[in-house]
Design a protein around this motif. Structure first.
Motif, PDB file in Angstrom:
ATOM      1  N   ASP A 158       0.597  -1.424  -0.055  1.00 27.13           N
ATOM      2  CA  ASP A 158       0.012   0.095  -0.014  1.00 27.13           C
ATOM      3  C   ASP A 158       0.831   1.146  -0.111  1.00 27.13           C
ATOM      4  O   ASP A 158       0.484   2.262  -0.598  1.00 27.13           O
ATOM      5  CB  ASP A 158      -0.957   0.155   1.277  1.00 27.13           C
ATOM      6  N   SER A 159       2.017   1.221   0.612  1.00 29.56           N
ATOM      7  CA  SER A 159       3.036   2.455   0.609  1.00 29.56           C
ATOM      8  C   SER A 159       3.612   2.454  -0.497  1.00 29.56           C
ATOM      9  O   SER A 159       4.437   3.577  -0.967  1.00 29.56           O
ATOM     10  CB  SER A 159       3.577   2.415   1.976  1.00 29.56           C
ATOM     11  N   ARG A 160       3.905   1.458  -1.397  1.00 29.73           N
ATOM     12  CA  ARG A 160       4.705   1.479  -2.321  1.00 29.73           C
ATOM     13  C   ARG A 160       3.994   1.581  -3.803  1.00 29.73           C
ATOM     14  O   ARG A 160       4.770   2.104  -4.885  1.00 29.73           O
ATOM     15  CB  ARG A 160       5.535   0.055  -2.432  1.00 29.73           C
ATOM     16  N   VAL A 161       2.725   1.273  -3.999  1.00 27.55           N
ATOM     17  CA  VAL A 161       2.273   1.330  -5.116  1.00 27.55           C
ATOM     18  C   VAL A 161       1.560   2.820  -5.419  1.00 27.55           C
ATOM     19  O   VAL A 161       1.004   3.269  -4.503  1.00 27.55           O
ATOM     20  CB  VAL A 161       1.000   0.262  -5.207  1.00 27.55           C
ATOM     21  N   ASN A 162       1.863   3.257  -6.648  1.00 29.48           N
ATOM     22  CA  ASN A 162       1.542   4.652  -6.864  1.00 29.48           C
ATOM     23  C   ASN A 162       0.016   4.955  -7.196  1.00 29.48           C
ATOM     24  O   ASN A 162      -0.251   5.435  -8.435  1.00 29.48           O
ATOM     25  CB  ASN A 162       2.258   5.400  -7.763  1.00 29.48           C
ATOM     26  N   LEU A 163      -0.889   4.806  -6.459  1.00 28.87           N
ATOM     27  CA  LEU A 163      -2.474   5.040  -6.436  1.00 28.87           C
ATOM     28  C   LEU A 163      -2.577   6.380  -6.197  1.00 28.87           C
ATOM     29  O   LEU A 163      -1.963   7.086  -5.336  1.00 28.87           O
ATOM     30  CB  LEU A 163      -3.095   4.084  -5.845  1.00 28.87           C
ATOM     31  N   LEU A 164      -3.692   6.860  -6.680  1.00 31.04           N
ATOM     32  CA  LEU A 164      -4.035   8.291  -6.201  1.00 31.04           C
ATOM     33  C   LEU A 164      -4.675   7.982  -4.802  1.00 31.04           C
ATOM     34  O   LEU A 164      -5.350   7.180  -4.350  1.00 31.04           O
ATOM     35  CB  LEU A 164      -5.308   8.945  -7.281  1.00 31.04           C
ATOM     36  N   GLY A 165      -4.310   8.936  -3.936  1.00 31.64           N
ATOM     37  CA  GLY A 165      -5.059   8.909  -2.496  1.00 31.64           C
ATOM     38  C   GLY A 165      -3.956   8.889  -1.490  1.00 31.64           C
ATOM     39  O   GLY A 165      -2.650   9.171  -1.800  1.00 31.64           O
ATOM     40  N   GLU A 166      -4.223   8.604  -0.440  1.00 34.20           N
ATOM     41  CA  GLU A 166      -3.519   8.593   0.772  1.00 34.20           C
ATOM     42  C   GLU A 166      -2.624   7.401   0.814  1.00 34.20           C
ATOM     43  O   GLU A 166      -2.819   6.044   0.480  1.00 34.20           O
ATOM     44  CB  GLU A 166      -4.453   8.534   2.105  1.00 34.20           C
ATOM     45  N   LEU A 173     -10.125   5.614  -3.094  1.00 38.01           N
ATOM     46  CA  LEU A 173     -10.452   6.697  -4.149  1.00 38.01           C
ATOM     47  C   LEU A 173     -10.110   6.448  -5.495  1.00 38.01           C
ATOM     48  O   LEU A 173     -10.684   6.692  -6.278  1.00 38.01           O
ATOM     49  CB  LEU A 173      -9.737   7.720  -3.638  1.00 38.01           C
ATOM     50  N   ASP A 174      -9.035   5.633  -5.713  1.00 41.54           N
ATOM     51  CA  ASP A 174      -8.622   5.080  -7.040  1.00 41.54           C
ATOM     52  C   ASP A 174      -9.168   3.883  -7.075  1.00 41.54           C
ATOM     53  O   ASP A 174      -8.972   2.890  -6.459  1.00 41.54           O
ATOM     54  CB  ASP A 174      -7.010   5.174  -6.906  1.00 41.54           C
ATOM     55  N   ARG A 175     -10.060   3.701  -8.073  1.00 33.75           N
ATOM     56  CA  ARG A 175     -10.617   2.438  -8.600  1.00 33.75           C
ATOM     57  C   ARG A 175     -10.039   1.513  -9.081  1.00 33.75           C
ATOM     58  O   ARG A 175     -10.003   0.264  -8.894  1.00 33.75           O
ATOM     59  CB  ARG A 175     -11.711   2.764  -9.701  1.00 33.75           C
ATOM     60  N   ARG A 176      -8.403   1.875  -9.362  1.00 29.82           N
ATOM     61  CA  ARG A 176      -7.496   0.667  -9.721  1.00 29.82           C
ATOM     62  C   ARG A 176      -6.886   0.054  -8.567  1.00 29.82           C
ATOM     63  O   ARG A 176      -6.409  -0.996  -8.603  1.00 29.82           O
ATOM     64  CB  ARG A 176      -6.401   1.494 -10.440  1.00 29.82           C
ATOM     65  N   HIS A 177      -7.175   0.176  -7.171  1.00 28.54           N
ATOM     66  CA  HIS A 177      -6.955  -0.600  -6.286  1.00 28.54           C
ATOM     67  C   HIS A 177      -7.355  -2.182  -6.441  1.00 28.54           C
ATOM     68  O   HIS A 177      -7.002  -2.832  -5.891  1.00 28.54           O
ATOM     69  CB  HIS A 177      -7.374   0.289  -4.925  1.00 28.54           C
ATOM     70  N   HIS A 178      -8.687  -2.328  -7.236  1.00 30.58           N
ATOM     71  CA  HIS A 178      -9.107  -3.469  -7.501  1.00 30.58           C
ATOM     72  C   HIS A 178      -8.164  -4.354  -8.308  1.00 30.58           C
ATOM     73  O   HIS A 178      -8.154  -5.493  -8.008  1.00 30.58           O
ATOM     74  CB  HIS A 178     -10.430  -3.338  -8.340  1.00 30.58           C
ATOM     75  N   LEU A 239       6.061  -7.563  -7.933  1.00 25.19           N
ATOM     76  CA  LEU A 239       4.774  -7.076  -8.388  1.00 25.19           C
ATOM     77  C   LEU A 239       4.584  -5.501  -8.188  1.00 25.19           C
ATOM     78  O   LEU A 239       4.012  -4.838  -9.257  1.00 25.19           O
ATOM     79  CB  LEU A 239       3.737  -7.651  -7.637  1.00 25.19           C
ATOM     80  N   THR A 240       5.101  -4.851  -7.112  1.00 23.57           N
ATOM     81  CA  THR A 240       5.174  -3.442  -7.012  1.00 23.57           C
ATOM     82  C   THR A 240       5.785  -2.607  -8.123  1.00 23.57           C
ATOM     83  O   THR A 240       5.137  -1.804  -8.818  1.00 23.57           O
ATOM     84  CB  THR A 240       5.724  -3.280  -5.512  1.00 23.57           C
ATOM     85  N   GLU A 241       6.961  -3.276  -8.553  1.00 17.18           N
ATOM     86  CA  GLU A 241       7.617  -2.492  -9.570  1.00 17.18           C
ATOM     87  C   GLU A 241       6.732  -2.679 -11.031  1.00 17.18           C
ATOM     88  O   GLU A 241       6.628  -1.561 -11.613  1.00 17.18           O
ATOM     89  CB  GLU A 241       8.666  -2.945  -9.934  1.00 17.18           C
ATOM     90  N   LEU A 242       6.344  -3.779 -11.036  1.00 14.86           N
ATOM     91  CA  LEU A 242       5.431  -4.015 -12.331  1.00 14.86           C
ATOM     92  C   LEU A 242       4.099  -3.175 -12.453  1.00 14.86           C
ATOM     93  O   LEU A 242       3.523  -2.510 -13.495  1.00 14.86           O
ATOM     94  CB  LEU A 242       4.882  -5.533 -12.564  1.00 14.86           C
ATOM     95  N   LEU A 243       3.576  -2.877 -11.165  1.00 14.62           N
ATOM     96  CA  LEU A 243       2.131  -2.105 -11.135  1.00 14.62           C
ATOM     97  C   LEU A 243       2.492  -0.720 -11.356  1.00 14.62           C
ATOM     98  O   LEU A 243       1.897   0.005 -12.053  1.00 14.62           O
ATOM     99  CB  LEU A 243       1.577  -2.382  -9.614  1.00 14.62           C
ATOM    100  N   ASN A 244       3.384  -0.271 -10.741  1.00 14.30           N
ATOM    101  CA  ASN A 244       3.772   1.010 -10.937  1.00 14.30           C
ATOM    102  C   ASN A 244       4.229   1.403 -12.297  1.00 14.30           C
ATOM    103  O   ASN A 244       4.044   2.361 -12.757  1.00 14.30           O
ATOM    104  CB  ASN A 244       5.021   1.375  -9.858  1.00 14.30           C
ATOM    105  N   ALA A 245       4.744   0.473 -12.953  1.00 11.64           N
ATOM    106  CA  ALA A 245       5.276   0.822 -14.353  1.00 11.64           C
ATOM    107  C   ALA A 245       3.952   0.909 -15.335  1.00 11.64           C
ATOM    108  O   ALA A 245       3.871   1.743 -16.239  1.00 11.64           O
ATOM    109  CB  ALA A 245       6.240  -0.229 -14.773  1.00 11.64           C
ATOM    110  N   ALA A 246       3.213  -0.209 -14.876  1.00  7.94           N
ATOM    111  CA  ALA A 246       1.599  -0.206 -15.657  1.00  7.94           C
ATOM    112  C   ALA A 246       1.002   1.140 -15.431  1.00  7.94           C
ATOM    113  O   ALA A 246       0.366   1.787 -16.175  1.00  7.94           O
ATOM    114  CB  ALA A 246       1.014  -1.202 -15.320  1.00  7.94           C
ATOM    115  N   LEU A 247       0.996   1.826 -14.055  1.00  7.58           N
ATOM    116  CA  LEU A 247       0.183   2.734 -13.690  1.00  7.58           C
ATOM    117  C   LEU A 247       0.901   4.126 -14.402  1.00  7.58           C
ATOM    118  O   LEU A 247      -0.005   4.750 -15.046  1.00  7.58           O
ATOM    119  CB  LEU A 247       0.313   3.066 -12.191  1.00  7.58           C
ATOM    120  N   ALA A 248       2.293   4.150 -14.604  1.00  5.27           N
ATOM    121  CA  ALA A 248       2.889   5.048 -15.086  1.00  5.27           C
ATOM    122  C   ALA A 248       2.977   5.409 -16.510  1.00  5.27           C
ATOM    123  O   ALA A 248       2.464   6.422 -17.238  1.00  5.27           O
ATOM    124  CB  ALA A 248       4.289   5.338 -14.761  1.00  5.27           C
ATOM    125  N   GLU A 249       2.499   4.193 -17.274  1.00  2.00           N
ATOM    126  CA  GLU A 249       2.284   4.139 -18.615  1.00  2.00           C
ATOM    127  C   GLU A 249       0.605   4.153 -18.826  1.00  2.00           C
ATOM    128  O   GLU A 249       0.385   3.842 -20.002  1.00  2.00           O
ATOM    129  CB  GLU A 249       2.812   2.935 -19.360  1.00  2.00           C
TER     130      GLU A 249
END
Length: 540
Positions: A158-166, A173-178, A239-249
């Motif tokens: 939760d502290s590593r993935v770059n979703l919008l919100g706290e 807040l960020d639907r992509r948490h699903h 997984l965190t690295e892959l998720l952050n790359a996908a979110l950034a792109e």
């Protein structure tokens, strides 16, 4: 907790057999918000009169003695507990505060989304049985939601993935948490799940007993379990690295099913109102003509030589028209739709159909909206809301391209400038949109008002979802990736845009040349389709 046998709305006396339960604030679309703070006991008269309207809106002009927002608030503040006790008093105060806030609300609750309709436990077990039936030799496991939360905490995701919100906790807040949850579950295995359950058990036992908390250092009861847990943590970091790359792109897409067929629900509102009657020879204003009770009557009136789109039909004792072959003279009455007593001559046209000797509104049955560019020195963009009623004869045709005659209720309720352009064939049909469509909007020019404040908080949001066609010239949008359930405050620019929606002029919005994004089941942008599925297009 009791209301002292008093109707919250009007103050009248109610009893067990005479009271009715009412939703203070209705919910857009089907269904209701059944939370305790949205339910009050009222009398039958108030419940019938209020119908499907927010209390604060209804109270302004209902005409019932004792009905007002402030009087209702005062009644709620007089509520008392059945049982005494500090806990009950605190609970009552919270309930009163929430009920009062809803009594002051003038807007509807958001539509029910998929998450609030589905039971995660039921869905998980149903999926378990179906997968097990299809693949009898496969090992299928169903884990509690608390284990997923424990997995996110144990991996620090939760502290590593770059979703919008706290940061640092699961933020809805960020639907992509699903998508994050789905990825976490995909990496789960029975050994890790057992260790996570053991960690959770230790955590609560140590906290309740006041012992030193050592559960965070527990990674398994056996060497093999510890090795598997450590390996799982390494995989979660990757997984965190892959998720952050996908979110950034922008590769984690929020999709939504589009309703393209004619629905089988209610064709009109359940309330049937009486038609207004007018003597033909007395003349009609242009808007009264547009509220004619049938397309045939509208055609007969507008084809009179002295009819003008601005002035309407002047009085004439020699007036004679024919409607469906029936001769109507100046002394005969004709019927029009009207929601105002006495038929206000300036009342604008609204979507309705004749039903059982009266009429019923059909404003909630918009199938799609067609976008047009009105040609001229400076092009103007306009929207034609197409009501399902006008599409009924074309069930087997392409609903998005069938011709709509000037006498249809869809065209009669359109923006006057668009109606004139359609009559003169000066409007270019660009394409169509439906509720749920995704728009990618160039946002550079939107700097003021609520949207300006919203953009200061979320400057990179450009994808929006159509949530409604508010009027002939206004469309309502909400941010595609943000969900109202994740709001921590109910006020402010962000809350207004995410919760209530961004209401935007059709001309201003589409003058920015947004792109209507259509996706396949995997979230990929669809630019073409041999099967005739909707494709992505840009407003020109």
């Amino acid at each position: 907790m009791v209301q002292d046998s008093v109707c919250v709305y009007c103050g009248g006396t109610i009893g067990y057999l005479t009271c009715q339960l009412d939703h203070i604030v209705p919910q857009a679309g089907p269904g209701s918000n059944n939370r305790r703070e949205n339910l009050v006991a009222v009398c039958e008269r108030c419940n019938r009169s209020k119908s499907n309207t927010p209390f604060a809106t209804w109270a302004q002009d209902c005409g019932i003695s004792g009905v007002s927002v402030e009087e209702a608030v005062a009644r709620v503040r007089r509520w008392r507990n059945i049982q005494d006790g500090r806990a009950q008093s605190a609970q009552l105060r919270r309930l009163q505060k929430n009920v009062i806030a809803r009594l002051r609300r003038t807007d509807e609750d958001p539509e029910i989304d998929a998450r609030s309709m589905e039971s995660v436990a039921w869905m998980a077990n149903e999926l378990h049985h179906r997968v097990q039936s299809a693949y009898p030799s496969a090992e299928v496991a169903v884990y509690r939601g608390s284990l997923t939360a424990g997995a996110r905490r144990a991996a620090g995701i939760d502290s590593r993935v770059n979703l919008l919100g706290e940061r640092g906790k699961k933020d809805r807040l960020d639907r992509r948490h699903h998508a994050v949850d789905a990825a976490v579950i995909a990496l789960m295995n029975p050994s890790v799940a057992k260790t996570l359950a053991e960690r959770s058990s230790q955590r609560w036992a140590q906290r309740l007993s006041g012992q030193e908390e050592t559960w965070k250092s527990f990674t398994g009861a056996t060497p093999g379990a510890r090795d598997r847990f450590d390996s799982w943590r390494d995989h979660m970091l990757r997984l965190t690295e892959l998720l952050n790359a996908a979110l950034a792109e922008d590769r984690v897409c929020v999709t939504e099913n589009l309703r393209l067929r004619l629905g089988s629900g209610n064709a009109h509102h359940e309330i049937v109102r009486p038609l207004a009657r007018h003597r033909l020879g007395d003349g009609l204003t242009a808007v009264q003509v547009d509220r004619a009770s049938s397309p045939a009557l509208w055609c007969a009136l507008t084809r009179q030589p002295d009819f003008t789109p601005r002035g309407g039909l002047p009085p004439s004792e020699n007036r004679v028209i024919k409607v469906h072959g029936r001769r109507v003279t100046a002394d005969d009455n004709i019927t029009v739709f009207s929601q105002k007593p006495g038929d206000d001559a300036a009342e604008k046209p609204f979507a309705a159909i004749a039903v059982r000797g009266g009429f019923a509104t059909i404003g909630l049955t918009i199938h799609h909206a067609r976008l047009y560019r009105i040609e001229g020195r400076k092009p103007v963009y306009a929207m034609l809301r197409v009501f399902s009623h006008d599409l009924l004869p074309y069930r087997r045709d392409d609903l998005f391209s069938v011709p709509l005659a000037l006498q249809t209720i869809s065209v009669r309720c359109a923006w006057p400038k668009l109606r004139a352009a359609l009559a003169e064939e000066a409007a270019t049909y660009l394409g169509w949109v439906v509720v749920g469509d995704e728009l990618e909007v160039p946002m550079e020019s939107f700097t003021g008002g609520y949207i300006g404040g919203f953009r200061k908080e979320f400057p990179n949001i450009t994808r929006w979802r159509i949530r409604g066609f508010e009027s002939a010239t206004v469309v309502k949008l909400r941010p595609n990736v943000l969900a109202a359930e994740g709001l921590t405050e109910s006020v402010g620019d962000v809350a207004k845009i995410v919760g209530r929606g961004w209401r935007m002029s059709v001309n201003v919005l589409f003058s920015t040349h947004p792109t209507v994004v259509r996706r396949d089941a995997l979230g990929r942008v669809r630019h073409s389709s041999a099967a005739g599925l909707p494709t992505t297009w840009t407003v020109r």
